[in-house]
Design a protein around this motif. Structure first.
Motif, mmCIF file in Angstrom:
data_model
loop_
_atom_site.group_PDB
_atom_site.id
_atom_site.type_symbol
_atom_site.label_atom_id
_atom_site.label_comp_id
_atom_site.label_asym_id
_atom_site.label_seq_id
_atom_site.Cartn_x
_atom_site.Cartn_y
_atom_site.Cartn_z
ATOM 1 N N ARG A 133 0.689 -1.248 -0.041
ATOM 2 C CA ARG A 133 0.036 -0.053 0.083
ATOM 3 C C ARG A 133 0.814 1.300 0.113
ATOM 4 N N PHE A 134 2.049 1.179 0.853
ATOM 5 C CA PHE A 134 2.814 2.438 0.866
ATOM 6 C C PHE A 134 4.222 2.255 0.256
ATOM 7 N N ALA A 135 4.313 1.125 -0.520
ATOM 8 C CA ALA A 135 5.600 1.148 -1.425
ATOM 9 C C ALA A 135 7.028 0.977 -0.274
ATOM 10 N N ALA A 195 16.634 5.935 3.380
ATOM 11 C CA ALA A 195 17.616 5.699 2.736
ATOM 12 C C ALA A 195 17.658 4.228 2.207
ATOM 13 N N ARG A 196 16.797 3.294 2.937
ATOM 14 C CA ARG A 196 16.633 1.946 2.237
ATOM 15 C C ARG A 196 15.535 1.988 0.902
ATOM 16 N N LEU A 197 14.859 3.058 0.949
ATOM 17 C CA LEU A 197 13.867 2.941 -0.546
ATOM 18 C C LEU A 197 14.626 3.575 -1.660
ATOM 19 N N ARG A 198 15.690 4.579 -1.498
ATOM 20 C CA ARG A 198 16.384 5.237 -2.165
ATOM 21 C C ARG A 198 17.567 3.965 -2.822
ATOM 22 N N LEU A 245 14.387 10.983 -5.993
ATOM 23 C CA LEU A 245 14.357 12.174 -4.853
ATOM 24 C C LEU A 245 13.244 12.609 -4.440
ATOM 25 N N SER A 246 12.425 13.307 -5.263
ATOM 26 C CA SER A 246 11.323 13.732 -4.641
ATOM 27 C C SER A 246 10.181 12.958 -4.066
ATOM 28 N N ASP A 247 9.888 11.908 -4.698
ATOM 29 C CA ASP A 247 8.846 10.953 -4.434
ATOM 30 C C ASP A 247 9.240 10.227 -3.112
ATOM 31 N N VAL A 248 10.610 9.969 -2.949
ATOM 32 C CA VAL A 248 11.032 9.330 -1.659
ATOM 33 C C VAL A 248 11.028 10.406 -0.682
ATOM 34 N N THR A 249 11.434 11.304 -0.942
ATOM 35 C CA THR A 249 11.259 12.577 0.215
ATOM 36 C C THR A 249 9.740 12.831 0.583
ATOM 37 N N GLY A 250 8.909 12.776 -0.580
ATOM 38 C CA GLY A 250 7.435 12.869 -0.176
ATOM 39 C C GLY A 250 6.856 11.809 0.532
ATOM 40 N N MET A 251 7.357 10.566 0.541
ATOM 41 C CA MET A 251 7.092 9.411 1.493
ATOM 42 C C MET A 251 7.674 9.489 2.798
ATOM 43 N N GLU A 252 8.837 10.245 2.842
ATOM 44 C CA GLU A 252 9.368 10.416 4.061
ATOM 45 C C GLU A 252 8.748 11.188 4.943
ATOM 46 N N PRO A 299 -0.036 9.063 -6.113
ATOM 47 C CA PRO A 299 0.849 9.337 -7.325
ATOM 48 C C PRO A 299 2.322 8.728 -7.045
ATOM 49 N N LYS A 300 2.810 9.293 -5.805
ATOM 50 C CA LYS A 300 4.261 8.804 -5.231
ATOM 51 C C LYS A 300 4.206 7.412 -5.436
ATOM 52 N N ILE A 301 3.382 6.716 -4.576
ATOM 53 C CA ILE A 301 3.361 5.531 -4.066
ATOM 54 C C ILE A 301 3.063 4.480 -5.455
#
Length: 586
Positions: free
Chosen positions: A8-10, A94-97, A125-132, A309-311
């Motif tokens: 659900r949250f990638a 960090a793990r996601l990136r 960069l941006s999507d992972v930051t948004g999920m952060e 959209p990010k997910i």
């Protein structure tokens, strides 16, 4: 449950586990704050009893101790919550990136041909930051608030069913309004994302083409286009924020009505003597604590919806099929065989059709033909940059589709026409060919590629930093570094894609000498247009419109009056062409 949260949250598996822990810790934190309501309620009851003469004393010391205990519990709960949300979220980011980068590393090039570079950069960069931000602020606080509110609401029903209804009726109505608006919020988020991508691409294109824009006096017109794209992006973001505000603010207004209904119904019940003052005071205290966090929770719900959209993009990368294969690759020889190979890109038009030929070990096989004939595609397929649509490619009798791409590429040294260098020293740029090579091995490879000729003139020699993509070097110098890298790698298969096509005469001479040292005793596939470049080729494969129309030695093909003969004749004519000028008559 963990698997569902992960999808659900990638998230990674550990990230999903930590998110559940964060939600639980937020729930405990909110409940610890709610404990203060109980202490305040009983303190208020004792004060009322003293005012009405039912009691003469209040145990202030006991309430002080209770408040101190509650404060300590709140501090502990918030400490745990901080570690479970912020600290774990940063590690998950960090793990996601790293996971996204690792997945991209194993993707076939077909994936990148469908995606813009700025889009992938924004995802990392941006999507992972948004999920952060979502993982540290929105999601844990949302679920923590919902769970604590649910428990608090249930306990309220034990005191007085009707007053509890008056207090909580607005909660499901407010959330229902935001949930019903989910599609509209998601669509606004997706459209805004597309506008942002267009803006990023336009700015990146501006930086990459600034020289051509200035040379053609097109700078102002192009900057006007950039301004328009930025304005469109700004309008889209304003529209998205207004859409969020419309539904979130409306739901928050409905939520505030709960206080009004508690007061109105409570006063009416007091007059009718269906509840006592203590119960009324309890619900006033609870209502004052209940709606403020829920108001923020509605914002969190809208923010979670906007993360869709990010997910979706992160899940697209996570679920994209990887190129896999055996990690053991030990062919008996390094002959490369194309057998009935057909291939098409996303255009559904075949670039290669029924292509068959063999590139022998210790021979130079040259792929020639007009532009768009499929030469570069053949070389890319041999290195398994793309997956075939039909046919098979074998190296030493082994189907390359069964071999892990990274293991397969360890057998290739590739020299492209467009050299890619890094903003590092010459020494480290060459060492990419063999990461554990000593300085002596690197410099030996550099000498074989005739790099000494220009390195000796640089201020720091091999330790000179050459700028972004070797901007401080000429084309021939950059090409020689690329060849030195291939020499250092010492792979049994060499792919040369127009390695000397755009060089001046002096640079081409050095590059040709370096290539002669590189290709000795190896399987070589060479792509070239200049006839003198392929003069020493063992075999020519002539491609036209994705088909092999001729193959053989240069001598054999010269007598056939075919495509190769026509190419030789045309190049002779072009060599004889001269630029003439006429004197302007006055």
């Amino acid at each position: 449950m963990i698997k569902k949260v992960q999808e659900r949250f990638a998230l990674t598996h550990l990230g999903a586990v930590n998110l559940i822990k964060a939600c639980v810790s937020c729930t405990i934190s909110y409940l610890a704050i709610a404990m203060s309501i109980g202490v305040l309620y009983y303190f208020t009851c004792d004060v009322l009893e003293m005012l009405y003469g039912s009691s003469n004393t209040i145990l202030y010391s006991m309430y002080l101790i209770e408040f101190v205990i509650v404060v300590i519990l709140i501090f502990i709960a918030h400490y745990i919550q901080y570690n479970m949300t912020f600290y774990n979220t940063y590690k998950e980011s960090a793990r996601l990136r790293i996971r996204v980068a690792e997945k991209l590393r194993k993707f076939p090039l077909m994936f990148f041909s469908k995606r813009d570079l700025s889009d992938l950069t924004t995802t990392i960069l941006s999507d992972v930051t948004g999920m952060e931000q979502a993982l540290s602020h929105f999601i844990p606080e949302f679920f923590g608030s919902i769970a604590s509110t649910l428990l608090l609401s249930i306990s309220m029903f034990f005191f007085d069913f009707r007053m509890a209804l008056a207090a909580v009726w607005c909660v499901p109505v407010s959330f229902l309004l935001v949930v019903l608006a989910k599609r509209k919020l998601s669509n606004a988020g997706f459209k805004d994302r597309q506008k942002q991508l267009v803006r990023t691409e336009k700015i990146q294109e501006t930086l990459e083409t600034i020289r051509d824009l200035k040379a053609n006096h097109y700078t102002q017109q192009y900057l006007n286009e950039v301004d328009q794209v930025i304005d469109d992006c700004e309008k889209s973001q304003i529209k998205t924020e207004l859409t969020n505000a419309l539904f979130v603010v409306s739901s928050q207004l409905i939520l505030k009505l709960g206080i009004a209904t508690v007061v109105i119904y409570g006063v009416t019940s007091l007059i009718n003597q269906t509840i006592d003052l203590k119960v009324f005071m309890l619900f006033l205290i609870v209502a004052s604590r209940l709606y403020d966090p829920l108001s923020g929770t509605l914002q969190n719900l809208a923010a979670i919806i906007s993360c869709d959209p990010k997910i979706a993009r992160l899940n697209e990368i996570e679920n994209y099929p990887l190129q896999t294969g055996e990690e053991k690759f030990e062919p008996s020889n390094y002959d490369i065989e194309f057998k009935n190979v057909s291939f098409e890109y996303q255009t559904k038009k075949k670039v290669l059709e029924d292509v068959s030929f063999v590139a022998k070990q210790n021979e130079i096989t040259a792929l020639i033909g007009n532009s768009g004939g499929g030469k570069t595609t053949c070389a890319s397929l041999a290195a398994r940059f793309y997956e075939l649509n039909e046919g098979v490619i074998k190296i030493g009798g082994i189907d390359i589709s069964t071999v892990d791409p990274e293991i397969l590429l360890s057998k290739f040294s590739i020299v492209f026409q467009e050299v890619v260098l890094f903003n590092n020293t010459i020494l480290e740029n060459i060492r990419i060919g063999k990461k554990d090579a000593t300085d002596e091995e690197v410099m030996e490879a550099a000498q074989k590629a005739f790099c000494d000729e220009f390195v000796e003139k640089l201020p720091d020699g091999y330790n000179t930093v050459i700028g972004e993509n070797g901007s401080k070097l000429s084309g021939g110098q950059r090409q020689r570094i690329s060849i030195a890298r291939a020499i250092l790698k010492d792979a049994p298969i060499i792919l040369l894609d127009e390695a000397s096509a755009s060089l001046d005469v002096e640079s081409e001479t050095f590059v040709q000498k370096a290539l002669s040292r590189l290709i000795a005793n190896r399987t070589v596939i060479m792509i070239a247009h200049r006839m003198r470049t392929i003069a020493n080729a063992s075999k020519l494969i002539v491609l036209e419109d994705g088909h092999v129309v001729e193959q053989g030695t240069p001598e054999q093909l010269l007598g056939k009056e075919g495509v190769y003969q026509r190419m030789v004749d045309l190049q002779k004519m072009s060599n004889e062409w001269k630029l003439r000028s006429e004197e302007r008559r006055v």
